[in-house]
Scaffold this active site. Structure first.
Site, PDB file in Angstrom:
ATOM      1  N   LYS A 260       7.870  -0.185  -5.429  1.00  0.00           N
ATOM      2  CA  LYS A 260       6.860  -0.703  -4.498  1.00  0.00           C
ATOM      3  C   LYS A 260       7.511  -0.881  -3.129  1.00  0.00           C
ATOM      4  CE  LYS A 260       3.946  -4.795  -3.530  1.00  0.00           C
ATOM      5  NZ  LYS A 260       3.288  -6.011  -4.039  1.00  0.00           N
ATOM      6  N   ASP A 265       3.744  -7.855   3.435  1.00  0.00           N
ATOM      7  CA  ASP A 265       2.467  -8.096   2.753  1.00  0.00           C
ATOM      8  C   ASP A 265       1.828  -9.364   3.319  1.00  0.00           C
ATOM      9  OD1 ASP A 265       0.342  -8.446   1.067  1.00  0.00           O
ATOM     10  OD2 ASP A 265       1.538  -8.903  -0.726  1.00  0.00           O
ATOM     11  N   LYS A 272      -2.817 -14.209   3.224  1.00  0.00           N
ATOM     12  CA  LYS A 272      -2.007 -15.254   2.596  1.00  0.00           C
ATOM     13  C   LYS A 272      -1.964 -16.449   3.553  1.00  0.00           C
ATOM     14  CE  LYS A 272       1.105 -12.225  -0.053  1.00  0.00           C
ATOM     15  NZ  LYS A 272       0.712 -12.622  -1.411  1.00  0.00           N
ATOM     16  N   ASP A 284       8.725  -7.683  -0.013  1.00  0.00           N
ATOM     17  CA  ASP A 284       7.768  -6.999  -0.880  1.00  0.00           C
ATOM     18  C   ASP A 284       8.084  -5.507  -1.037  1.00  0.00           C
ATOM     19  OD1 ASP A 284       5.712  -7.393  -2.638  1.00  0.00           O
ATOM     20  OD2 ASP A 284       4.103  -7.150  -1.161  1.00  0.00           O
ATOM     21  N   ASP A 343      -5.212  -8.627  -1.362  1.00  0.00           N
ATOM     22  CA  ASP A 343      -3.823  -9.060  -1.559  1.00  0.00           C
ATOM     23  C   ASP A 343      -3.219  -8.467  -2.836  1.00  0.00           C
ATOM     24  OD1 ASP A 343      -1.475 -10.304  -0.980  1.00  0.00           O
ATOM     25  OD2 ASP A 343      -2.144 -12.335  -1.503  1.00  0.00           O
ATOM     26  N   GLU A 345      -2.451  -5.507  -3.393  1.00  0.00           N
ATOM     27  CA  GLU A 345      -2.290  -4.204  -2.744  1.00  0.00           C
ATOM     28  C   GLU A 345      -1.221  -3.340  -3.384  1.00  0.00           C
ATOM     29  OE1 GLU A 345      -0.690  -6.849  -1.826  1.00  0.00           O
ATOM     30  OE2 GLU A 345       1.305  -5.961  -1.740  1.00  0.00           O
ATOM     31  N   ARG A 347      -0.434  -2.684  -6.436  1.00  0.00           N
ATOM     32  CA  ARG A 347      -0.925  -1.820  -7.516  1.00  0.00           C
ATOM     33  C   ARG A 347      -1.710  -0.634  -6.965  1.00  0.00           C
ATOM     34  NH1 ARG A 347      -4.109  -6.781 -10.188  1.00  0.00           N
ATOM     35  NH2 ARG A 347      -2.339  -7.857  -9.216  1.00  0.00           N
TER      36      ARG A 347
HETATM   37  N1  BES Z   1       3.604  -9.220  -3.173  1.00  0.00           N
HETATM   38  C1  BES Z   1       2.737 -10.087  -3.871  1.00  0.00           C
HETATM   39  C2  BES Z   1       3.370 -10.703  -5.118  1.00  0.00           C
HETATM   40  C3  BES Z   1       4.495 -11.647  -4.877  1.00  0.00           C
HETATM   41  C4  BES Z   1       4.246 -13.003  -4.801  1.00  0.00           C
HETATM   42  C5  BES Z   1       5.779 -11.204  -4.764  1.00  0.00           C
HETATM   43  C6  BES Z   1       5.289 -13.884  -4.596  1.00  0.00           C
HETATM   44  C7  BES Z   1       6.820 -12.070  -4.573  1.00  0.00           C
HETATM   45  C8  BES Z   1       6.576 -13.428  -4.492  1.00  0.00           C
HETATM   46  C9  BES Z   1       1.495  -9.310  -4.326  1.00  0.00           C
HETATM   47  O1  BES Z   1       1.092  -8.286  -3.506  1.00  0.00           O
HETATM   48  C10 BES Z   1       0.377 -10.297  -4.359  1.00  0.00           C
HETATM   49  O2  BES Z   1       0.006 -10.764  -3.334  1.00  0.00           O
HETATM   50  N2  BES Z   1      -0.115 -10.567  -5.547  1.00  0.00           N
HETATM   51  C11 BES Z   1      -1.165 -11.481  -5.734  1.00  0.00           C
HETATM   52  C12 BES Z   1      -2.142 -10.837  -6.678  1.00  0.00           C
HETATM   53  C13 BES Z   1      -3.438 -11.568  -6.779  1.00  0.00           C
HETATM   54  C14 BES Z   1      -4.212 -11.429  -5.501  1.00  0.00           C
HETATM   55  C15 BES Z   1      -4.200 -10.965  -7.932  1.00  0.00           C
HETATM   56  C16 BES Z   1      -0.583 -12.753  -6.316  1.00  0.00           C
HETATM   57  O3  BES Z   1       0.338 -12.671  -7.122  1.00  0.00           O
HETATM   58  O4  BES Z   1      -1.008 -13.828  -5.910  1.00  0.00           O
HETATM   59 ZN    ZN Z   2       2.551  -7.430  -2.339  1.00  0.00          ZN
HETATM   60 MN    MN Z   3      -0.238  -8.983  -1.962  1.00  0.00          MN
END
Ligand code: BES
Ligand code: ZN
Ligand code: MN
Length: 490
Positions: A260, A265, A272, A284, A343, A345, A347
């Site tokens: 990834k 992000d 966020k 990220d 968010d 993103e 995937r």
């Molecule tokens: N990059 C984040 C996941 C992440 C969170 C990585 C904290 C490292 C530390 C990912 O893109 C994300 O934002 N995921 C969301 C998914 C949700 C919207 C379903 C999450 O984990 O809150």
């Molecule tokens: Zn992310």
């Molecule tokens: Mn995200």
């Protein structure tokens, strides 16, 4: 700093600091190298008894000797001898290296027993522990701390005289781990999709790898609507990076590693909020950092396997042309996705990368991604999640990780949970309910792999460390590189 191996008897070694590993000991019945103890004037025995040193894992004692050489003595615990692992050696070596630096020792002699009689892998692990513990990143300081970088300048591994090849291997591995650390640690105004592509170009030139970079238009032609949907709001061009190592002869097997590569992000329009970790979202791209780190190592080792490294690099930003919550995207395999949360993103970018990888006709695909906060909730900061529909692949990765000293925990691909991703308007949504969030993320990815063995590694926790511990320093950890290299070579 130079690491060397020597067979000089420990009692005859001379230098600033002598460091000795000890298995768990009963203070009443210490078994010591008597010649060495005598050479140190009985001090070894006294130090053990007076400090009640037990040789527990992580335990250290250090003392300044009156004069002469060595001037510093360090004892480091290794725990029960039957439980010794390569990572215990890595950690012990790191602890010694840190003390030697603090005590400003120029030359260090380190004696540790081999794991499982495997002197080569032991010498490699010890050397990795030292190298990684002493790595410092001064790139963004106007005045670098050159003083602490100067110590120690030479470390000799005692009793490992014939292990020069293992030391070279450690050097190669560490160069990849350090590349990954520095990519993760660099801020998002320095590591961008464009500079990630530059890094790939540099790797390709240095190690004679082949490189294909797909620009936005190329991605459009391939129908990569999921990846491009994420890239839509960034002022920087997306880069779909495909780096390939090919052996000179017929490859024993062909593999693909996907990382990834979100250089930042923000969350997109599902922005966020402050305190949600937006401040650290430069990390990220930790999956892509691990992929490029592994490419650097594999490019040096030149094994008989073909390895494809794939990174769909972009930022997840906001603007007037950002993808909106509710938008429907079409991925390159024709599947449609309702973006109920911008968010989620990572995937989306991985979906098109997985479709691309499968077309290469590889035997197995592994993706690494800082994919979900839910995985951190489940497994904490130090353990990555592992999902795979193929037990054999999961086992190979687990074994590779074990030798690497990187922690993974196998998680379920619970098909029933896919219900949470059902969309009334499209083939699927990109986000399921809060509970089991790391599992639905893995199930989403699975939709983009038809019949190639595939594993997904959610590395959201371990790619970043808030504070130093063992051979890990605060910041980017380089997590994943050693596991990937071990797996590719297996
Ligand atoms: N990059 C984040 C996941 C992440 C969170 C990585 C904290 C490292 C530390 C990912 O893109 C994300 O934002 N995921 C969301 C998914 C949700 C919207 C379903 C999450 O984990 O809150
Ligand atoms: Zn992310
Ligand atoms: Mn995200």
């Amino acid at each position: 700093m130079k690491i060397q191996a020597t067979d000089i008897p420990t009692a005859q070694w001379s230098g600033d600091c002598l460091a000795l590993g000890f298995f768990a000991i009963e203070p009443e019945s210490v078994t010591l190298d008597l010649e060495l103890d005598q050479h140190l004037g009985g001090l070894l025995k006294e130090l053990i008894q007076e400090t009640n040193f037990k040789g527990k894992v992580g335990e250290t004692q250090s003392v300044r000797l009156a004069s002469g050489t060595p001037r510093q003595l360090i004892l480091v615990g290794l725990g029960e001898s039957t439980l010794l692992s390569l990572d215990t050696l890595r950690q012990a070596a790191a602890a010694v290296a840190r003390i030697a630096r603090k005590q400003r020792c120029q030359t260090v002699g380190l004696q540790l027993p081999p794991w499982n009689q495997e002197t080569a892998s032991s010498a490699q692990a010890i050397s990795e522990g030292i190298e990684l513990a002493l790595h410092q990143d001064h790139r963004f300081k106007s005045e670098p701390d050159l003083d602490s970088a100067a110590f120690p300048s030479q470390i000799e591994l005692l009793g490992l005289g014939h292990q020069t090849a293992a030391l070279e291997r450690a050097q190669q591995v560490c160069s990849g781990v350090i590349l990954a650390r520095e990519l993760v640690a660099a801020p998002a105004n320095i590591v961008t999709p464009v500079t990630l592509a530059d890094t790939a170009t540099e790797l390709a030139q240095t190690y004679n790898l082949s490189l294909e970079i797909l620009e936005r238009e190329d991605c459009e032609n391939l129908g990569m609507g999921a990846f491009l949907g994420v890239a839509q709001a960034s002022d920087l061009p997306p880069k779909f990076i495909h780096l390939t190592y090919k052996p000179s002869g017929v490859p024993r097997r062909k593999l693909a590693i996907i990382g990834k590569g979100l250089t930042f992000d923000s969350g997109g329009l599902n922005l966020k909020v402050s305190g949600s970790g937006i401040e650290t979202m430069k990390m990220d791209m930790g999956g892509s950092a691990a992929a490029f780190g592994a490419a650097k190592v594999i490019g040096q080792i030149q094994p008989d396997v073909e390895v494809h490294f794939i990174v769909a690099a972009t930022e997840n930003m906001i603007s007037g042309h950002a993808m909106r919550p509710g938008d429907i995207l079409t991925a390159s395999n024709g599947k449609t996705i309702e973006v109920n949360n911008t968010d989620a993103e990572g995937r989306l970018t991985l979906a098109d990368a997985l479709v691309f990888a499968e077309k290469l006709g590889v035997e197995a695909i592994v993706d690494l991604a800082t994919l979900t906060g839910a995985c951190i909730v489940a497994l904490g900061d130090d353990i990555a999640g592992l999902w795979s529909s193929e037990d054999q692949l999961a086992q190979a990765l687990t074994q590779a990780a074990e030798l690497a000293g990187e922690k993974f925990w196998k998680m379920p691909l619970e098909e029933k949970y896919f219900e949470g991703l059902k969309s009334p308007v499209a083939d699927m949504k990109n986000t399921g309910p809060r509970s089991g969030g790391s599992i639905t993320a893995a199930l989403f990815l699975k939709q983009f792999v038809k019949d190639t063995a595939w594993a997904h590694l959610d590395v959201a926790g371990p790619v970043w460390a808030d504070k130093e511990s063992g051979y890990i320093n605060a910041g980017g950890t380089g997590f994943g590189v050693r596991t990937l290299v071990n797996w590719a070579l297996s």
